[in-house]
Write an enzyme that holds these catalytic residues in place. Structure first.
Site, short mmCIF file in Angstrom:
data_model
loop_
_atom_site.label_atom_id
_atom_site.label_comp_id
_atom_site.label_asym_id
_atom_site.label_seq_id
_atom_site.Cartn_x
_atom_site.Cartn_y
_atom_site.Cartn_z
CG ASP A 59 8.06 -1.73 -5.60
OD1 ASP A 59 8.48 -2.27 -4.55
OD2 ASP A 59 8.80 -1.52 -6.58
CG ASP A 148 8.31 -9.83 -3.91
OD1 ASP A 148 9.27 -10.44 -4.40
OD2 ASP A 148 8.46 -8.81 -3.19
CD GLU A 150 12.27 -10.34 -2.53
OE1 GLU A 150 13.19 -10.02 -1.77
OE2 GLU A 150 11.45 -9.54 -3.01
#
Length: 261
Positions: A59, A148, A150
């Site tokens: 990625d 995503d 996080e």
């Protein structure tokens, strides 16, 4: 020190509904399976040796700049996730070139959105994502969109100031909006630590959303609650390929089936 939105945070990072695969056994395995936060960085290590049941990938984001796609392909990468957006205002200036470059070399590619639950609502961020790269087409070359999730790289609160139930609602709204707009539920990238801390170990996404787990070690380890297997595993932030190093948990035919949807 807060990181610029123009690069992917690298602190405590980074399953799946694979529809209509060849057998119910394969489907069940892949269904049961996002990325990890970087404030409490995953254990560093190397991934497992390549095998017929997993496909190497990577990625990338603006941080990687111009990617050597030919070199990555020659070294074995067959899929990639590319950062497209963050929040409701940021669009990666390298996304169009990177996304097209991956396609031109023959990779199966997908787009991901870096979640900012502290800045705006989930539906607004999902719309921004889909409008600027996060759409999906059934061409057999496009992975489901990815979210995503996080540790907050911009402040001390890993969970962006949201309680666990509120965070689950935010993720659900983002997922539902993306699915309504694209026809695909997004993959969720996270770590077991972040998922436990910020969602309270919610189990409601395992049957609908592919898991992209991040753990920098020799195995994916204990997965976030709700998934019994992962779809993608980010195991290192550098290595053979540009950007982060990943495995798809299945064969190349299964990867193509996931892309086909």
């Amino acid at each position: 020190m807060p990181l610029s939105p123009f690069r992917r945070p690298r602190r405590a990072l980074h399953t799946a509904l694979l529809t209509t695969l060849a057998t119910a056994t394969v489907t069940a395995t892949l269904l049961a399976s996002p990325s990890a936060a970087h404030a409490a960085a995953p254990d560093h290590g190397t991934g497992p040796a390549a095998g017929a049941d997993q496909v190497p990938g990577m990625d990338v984001s603006r941080y990687q700049g111009t990617v050597d796609w030919q070199g990555a392909w020659a070294n074995g990468a067959r899929w990639v996730y590319v950062k497209a957006t963050e929040g409701t205002t940021f669009q990666s200036p390298t996304f169009p070139e990177q996304f097209q470059g991956a396609y031109d070399i023959g990779m199966i590619r997908g787009a991901y959105h870096f979640a900012r639950p502290d800045t705006s609502g989930a539906a607004e961020q999902a719309a921004h994502f889909v409008d600027h790269g996060g759409n999906w087409t059934a061409d057999g070359r496009t992975l489901p969109p990815a979210l995503d999730l996080e540790h907050n790289p911009y402040g001390p609160d890993a969970c962006y100031g949201r309680g666990q139930a509120d965070m689950v609602s935010w993720i659900r709204e983002f997922s539902d909006t993306v699915k309504d707009r694209t026809g695909r539920a997004p993959a969720l990238y996270t770590t077991s630590d972040w998922w436990t801390r910020c969602t309270g170990g919610d189990t409601s996404f395992g049957a609908t959303n592919p898991l992209w787990v991040a753990r920098y070690a020799a195995s994916p380890g204990t997965l976030p609650a709700g998934w019994s297997a992962h779809t993608f595993w980010q195991y290192a932030d550098s290595g053979t390929f540009p950007g982060d190093q990943n495995w798809f948990n299945g064969s190349y035919d299964e990867l193509k089936a996931l892309a086909q949807g």
